[in-house]
Design an enzyme around this catalytic site. Structure first.
Site, PDB file in Angstrom:
ATOM      1  N   LYS A 177       0.864  -1.181   0.000  1.00 31.61           N
ATOM      2  CA  LYS A 177       0.000   0.000   0.000  1.00 31.61           C
ATOM      3  C   LYS A 177       0.899   1.230   0.000  1.00 31.61           C
ATOM      4  CE  LYS A 177      -1.484   2.711   2.947  1.00 31.61           C
ATOM      5  NZ  LYS A 177      -1.212   3.861   2.083  1.00 31.61           N
ATOM      6  N   GLY A 234       6.679   5.312   8.356  1.00 32.43           N
ATOM      7  CA  GLY A 234       5.871   6.532   8.352  1.00 32.43           C
ATOM      8  C   GLY A 234       5.940   7.215   9.698  1.00 32.43           C
ATOM      9  N   GLY A 239       2.100   4.784  13.039  1.00 34.30           N
ATOM     10  CA  GLY A 239       2.761   3.526  13.410  1.00 34.30           C
ATOM     11  C   GLY A 239       2.263   2.988  14.739  1.00 34.30           C
ATOM     12  N   GLU A 256       9.298   1.528  11.162  1.00 37.05           N
ATOM     13  CA  GLU A 256      10.345   2.555  11.066  1.00 37.05           C
ATOM     14  C   GLU A 256       9.639   3.898  11.069  1.00 37.05           C
ATOM     15  OE1 GLU A 256      12.261   5.369   9.848  1.00 37.05           O
ATOM     16  OE2 GLU A 256      12.836   4.314   7.993  1.00 37.05           O
ATOM     17  N   CYS A 290      13.360  10.849   7.350  1.00 40.20           N
ATOM     18  CA  CYS A 290      13.212  10.452   8.760  1.00 40.20           C
ATOM     19  C   CYS A 290      14.527  10.645   9.522  1.00 40.20           C
ATOM     20  CB  CYS A 290      12.730   9.009   8.853  1.00 40.20           C
ATOM     21  SG  CYS A 290      13.768   7.852   7.950  1.00 40.20           S
ATOM     22  N   GLU A 384       8.850  15.508  15.842  1.00 43.66           N
ATOM     23  CA  GLU A 384       9.480  15.612  14.530  1.00 43.66           C
ATOM     24  C   GLU A 384       8.699  16.602  13.669  1.00 43.66           C
ATOM     25  OE1 GLU A 384       8.693  12.329  11.776  1.00 43.66           O
ATOM     26  OE2 GLU A 384      10.837  12.271  11.375  1.00 43.66           O
TER      27      GLU A 384
HETATM   28  P1  ADP Z   1       2.912  11.175   6.583  1.00 42.19           P
HETATM   29  O1  ADP Z   1       2.099  12.119   7.422  1.00 42.19           O
HETATM   30  O2  ADP Z   1       4.327  11.510   6.522  1.00 42.19           O
HETATM   31  O3  ADP Z   1       2.302  10.876   5.235  1.00 42.19           O
HETATM   32  P2  ADP Z   1       1.847   8.741   7.598  1.00 42.19           P
HETATM   33  O4  ADP Z   1       2.296   7.930   8.747  1.00 42.19           O
HETATM   34  O5  ADP Z   1       0.482   9.315   7.648  1.00 42.19           O
HETATM   35  O6  ADP Z   1       2.954   9.823   7.402  1.00 42.19           O
HETATM   36  O7  ADP Z   1       1.951   7.929   6.244  1.00 42.19           O
HETATM   37  C1  ADP Z   1       2.776   6.811   6.036  1.00 42.19           C
HETATM   38  C2  ADP Z   1       1.956   5.729   5.398  1.00 42.19           C
HETATM   39  O8  ADP Z   1       0.922   5.364   6.316  1.00 42.19           O
HETATM   40  C3  ADP Z   1       1.229   6.146   4.107  1.00 42.19           C
HETATM   41  O9  ADP Z   1       1.235   5.057   3.203  1.00 42.19           O
HETATM   42  C4  ADP Z   1      -0.164   6.433   4.600  1.00 42.19           C
HETATM   43  O10 ADP Z   1      -1.147   6.301   3.588  1.00 42.19           O
HETATM   44  C5  ADP Z   1      -0.294   5.334   5.625  1.00 42.19           C
HETATM   45  N1  ADP Z   1      -1.402   5.467   6.563  1.00 42.19           N
HETATM   46  C6  ADP Z   1      -1.952   6.583   7.071  1.00 42.19           C
HETATM   47  N2  ADP Z   1      -2.984   6.267   7.892  1.00 42.19           N
HETATM   48  C7  ADP Z   1      -3.080   4.908   7.913  1.00 42.19           C
HETATM   49  C8  ADP Z   1      -3.924   3.947   8.559  1.00 42.19           C
HETATM   50  N3  ADP Z   1      -4.902   4.326   9.369  1.00 42.19           N
HETATM   51  N4  ADP Z   1      -3.710   2.630   8.303  1.00 42.19           N
HETATM   52  C9  ADP Z   1      -2.726   2.234   7.488  1.00 42.19           C
HETATM   53  N5  ADP Z   1      -1.887   3.077   6.855  1.00 42.19           N
HETATM   54  C10 ADP Z   1      -2.059   4.401   7.067  1.00 42.19           C
END
Ligand code: ADP
Length: 488
Positions: A177, A234, A239, A256, A290, A384
């Site tokens: 994803k 992310g 996370g 990570e 990161c 961060e």
């Molecule tokens: P950023 O704010 O830097 O985009 P995120 O942690 O939101 O950081 O994004 C990292 C990844 O996590 C992306 O692929 C995002 O679509 C995904 N993501 C965000 N929310 C969810 C969720 N509820 N479940 C799974 N993946 C998610």
């Protein structure tokens, strides 16, 4: 090819390019020009389910595929990617605002990552364990099944490649994803590359979604019984939510997450080198890495001269179009990111911080920004901030620098600039961080290194030998030759 002349991209499920189950799409924008880069399938929970089922169906054959064949596919994928170098660097710029230098770095890193993954096909070597029961006793590593991989947009090519390469090479099947901000260069491109390399249908599946709509896909990846492991790169907030959900389903996850990475500059550091290292560590990819240096802790005897020179250099960094090769500071990924950076700097300044360089937006970009006197209660000093902002702090000793560096909830990367390498190595062991670079800044990676953090920066490791443990199951098998007595 997934792309049509109209730049339409569909998802990659079971070896087919398919639209979202409900037919919806979203527009993927260039963060600098706002132009539409692609129209992409806006998938959801049902698409994730189809992808997981395709991956589960492909697992028995893929996990039984001879390592030589898995290896060949990865070597061919590396070649296929290299043939598309200029196109991919351009796509990194258009989809993620990535400058030429960091684009070329990603294009250098990822073929190496794929070639090292090729060797992983042969890496899960088992053991024969002495038994007191007279059994021939084996420790065997087996692929786990379907791996769910959730990747971010910032180093889109590297971090999506890392999310899928080792799991696949070790014999697992994968549902990737990508981020909604890099669905093509951080996701769908792998469908094209691995199809060209001959990866069988269903082994890799890619599900895309509209901004803010990751939830249902993430939920499905965590909850579906066929998904046996997860990896996520992310933010710490997302996370943490995923790890909580994975805990409920008793699933292992490699995480990570973010960092509040210190760069310590000791009094004996070479000043020119320290200024160059600090600028690179804080501002590469406009600080959206990161590992970016978020705070610089400099020892008092050199502080005035160091800060003065760093401010001068920071002001010279060209801001603007990431497609121009001399641009250092391109756009932030989206309006929310820009608004967050602005708000955090304003908050810090309102609480007493001084702006030594930058401190303002230029269109979709934010100037490289150097702050001093950021108080501990400013948000910028605690979480961060994913942008080109670094805070400088003057310390009276290396010990104070270490103590301040450790006084955060994060622990990803760090650097200690000193010409006394023995002392640097001793201090490195006192830093609470997954990664410490002595006489270098915090941004750096190689595919074979154990990459990951401690504390709120996550757990588990990408890279190196560690991935074998992350993405295989260690099993104990015994063979009892002949019979032996039982007590009843
Ligand atoms: P950023 O704010 O830097 O985009 P995120 O942690 O939101 O950081 O994004 C990292 C990844 O996590 C992306 O692929 C995002 O679509 C995904 N993501 C965000 N929310 C969810 C969720 N509820 N479940 C799974 N993946 C998610």
């Amino acid at each position: 090819m997934a792309a049509t002349a109209a730049q339409e991209y569909r998802q990659f499920i079971g070896g087919e390019w398919v639209g979202a189950a409900d037919g919806s799409t979203f527009e993927d924008h260039d963060p600098y020009t706002s132009e539409v880069v692609a129209t992409v399938a806006a998938g959801g929970g049902e698409d994730a389910r189809r992808a997981i089922e395709a991956a589960a169906g492909a697992f028995p054959a893929w996990s039984a595929t001879p390592p030589a064949e898995r290896q060949r596919i990865f070597l061919d994928a590396a070649d296929a990617l290299e043939r598309r170098r200029d196109e991919v660097v351009d796509l990194l710029a258009r989809e993620t605002g990535c400058g030429f230098g960091f684009g070329m770095f990603q294009m250098g890193f990822v073929p190496g990552l794929l070639r090292q993954a090729a060797a992983l096909a042969y890496a899960p070597i088992g053991t024969v364990i002495p038994s007191d029961m007279g059994a021939f006793s084996l420790g065997l590593r087996k692929p786990v099944g379907v791996v769910g991989a959730i990747a971010p947009w910032n180093a889109a090519l590297i971090l999506s490649a890392r999310a899928i390469a080792a799991p696949l090479a070790l014999g697992n099947t994968v549902v990737l994803k990508p981020s909604e901000w890099s669905p093509v260069v951080g996701g769908l491109i792998w469908g094209e590359i691995f199809t060209e390399a001959g990866l069988p249908a269903g082994v890799l599946n890619i599900v895309t979604h509209a901004p803010g709509a990751a939830g249902p896909i993430g939920d499905e990846l965590v909850a579906h019984a066929a998904v046996r492991r997860l990896n996520f790169t992310g933010s710490t907030n997302t996370g943490r939510r995923l790890a909580e959900a994975a805990g409920r389903h008793l699933k292992r996850i490699v995480l990570e997450l973010g960092g509040y990475n210190p760069l310590i500059v000791l009094a004996d550091a070479d000043l020119d080198y320290a200024v160059d290292a600090s600028t690179f560590g804080a501002f590469l990819h406009q600080g959206q890495i990161c590992m970016s240096a978020r705070r610089i802790l400099v020892e008092r005897p050199i502080a005035d001269e160091f800060v003065e020179r760093l401010a001068v250099k920071t002001r010279t960094l060209k801001v603007g179009n990431p497609k121009e090769p001399d641009t250092i500071i391109g756009p932030l990924i989206n309006e929310d990111a820009l608004a967050t950076v602005k708000a955090r700097v304003e908050d810090a300044v309102a609480k007493g911080a001084r702006v030594l360089a930058g401190g303002e937006a230029v269109g979709p970009c934010y100037r490289a920004t150097l702050l001093a006197d950021v108080p501990d209660d400013a948000e910028l000093a605690q979480v961060e901030t994913f942008g080109p902002v670094v805070a400088v702090e003057v310390v009276d000793s290396a010990e104070e620098a270490i103590a301040r560096a450790n006084a955060t909830s994060y622990g990803l990367s760090s650097g200690i600039l000193t010409t006394d390498l023995d002392r640097g190595l001793a201090l490195a062991q006192q830093l609470d961080a997954g990664i410490v670079h002595v006489n270098d800044q915090p941004v750096g990676d190689e595919p074979q290194m154990p990459f990951g953090g401690v504390k709120d920066s996550g757990f588990g490791r990408f890279g190196g030998q560690a991935v074998i443990d992350e993405f295989t199951e260690l099993r104990w098998i015994t063979v009892q030759s002949g019979s032996h007595p039982f007590p009843f």
